[in-house]
Design a protein around this motif. Sequence first.
Motif, short mmCIF file in Angstrom:
data_model
loop_
_atom_site.label_atom_id
_atom_site.label_comp_id
_atom_site.label_asym_id
_atom_site.label_seq_id
_atom_site.Cartn_x
_atom_site.Cartn_y
_atom_site.Cartn_z
N GLU A 15 59.34 38.59 40.51
CA GLU A 15 59.66 39.95 40.05
C GLU A 15 58.63 40.44 39.04
N ALA A 16 58.21 39.56 38.14
CA ALA A 16 57.23 39.94 37.13
C ALA A 16 55.90 40.33 37.76
N MET A 17 55.51 39.62 38.82
CA MET A 17 54.25 39.93 39.51
C MET A 17 54.25 41.35 40.07
N VAL A 18 55.36 41.75 40.61
CA VAL A 18 55.46 43.04 41.29
C VAL A 18 55.66 44.18 40.29
N THR A 19 56.38 43.91 39.23
CA THR A 19 56.81 45.00 38.35
C THR A 19 56.04 45.09 37.04
N GLU A 20 55.00 44.29 36.91
CA GLU A 20 54.20 44.32 35.67
C GLU A 20 53.76 45.75 35.36
N GLY A 21 54.00 46.18 34.13
CA GLY A 21 53.60 47.51 33.69
C GLY A 21 54.63 48.60 33.94
N LEU A 22 55.73 48.26 34.60
CA LEU A 22 56.77 49.25 34.87
C LEU A 22 57.90 49.11 33.85
#
Length: 153
Positions: free
Chosen positions: A128-135
């Motif tokens: 999840e962190a990989m996909v949502t980094e910066g959001l």
Amino acid sequence: MDREGSHGHPRWDAMAAREPSGWPVGRLLSAASRRVERDWNAHLASWDLNHASQPVLVILLGGPRTQAELAARCEVTEQTMSRVIARLERSGYVERTAHATDRRKQQISVTDAGRAAVLAASDPEAAEAMVTEGLTPAQVDQLRELLLIVARR
């Protein structure tokens, strides 16, 4: 695509072709998907896994399966599944044994090493962190809702 450009536009200027803000939604979604897949594969590579082999091990955590069952569950051909299983076997993550009731078939089972690798590699928080980094959390929720709409179409 017509001779002058795409989507009825007279032509794309050079910046729109390079700058993602000028891309059609489908191209953005495809580019985002490829980036996520590259990042996920890089993460999984630490365990000699990839986006194709990791789900097979997850399925096998539930018990042995035949190659045909694995192919159906992963929505790939048996030929593709054969290559995935061969790679997992070379890594020591699965083993083949005779099917209990049909001597023409083999059962594929996860080994202890495969179980340890997939449990370590499959941390949902890392994915999840990989996909949502910066959001922001609100953006993550919005992205999830929109992707569900697109995926369920």
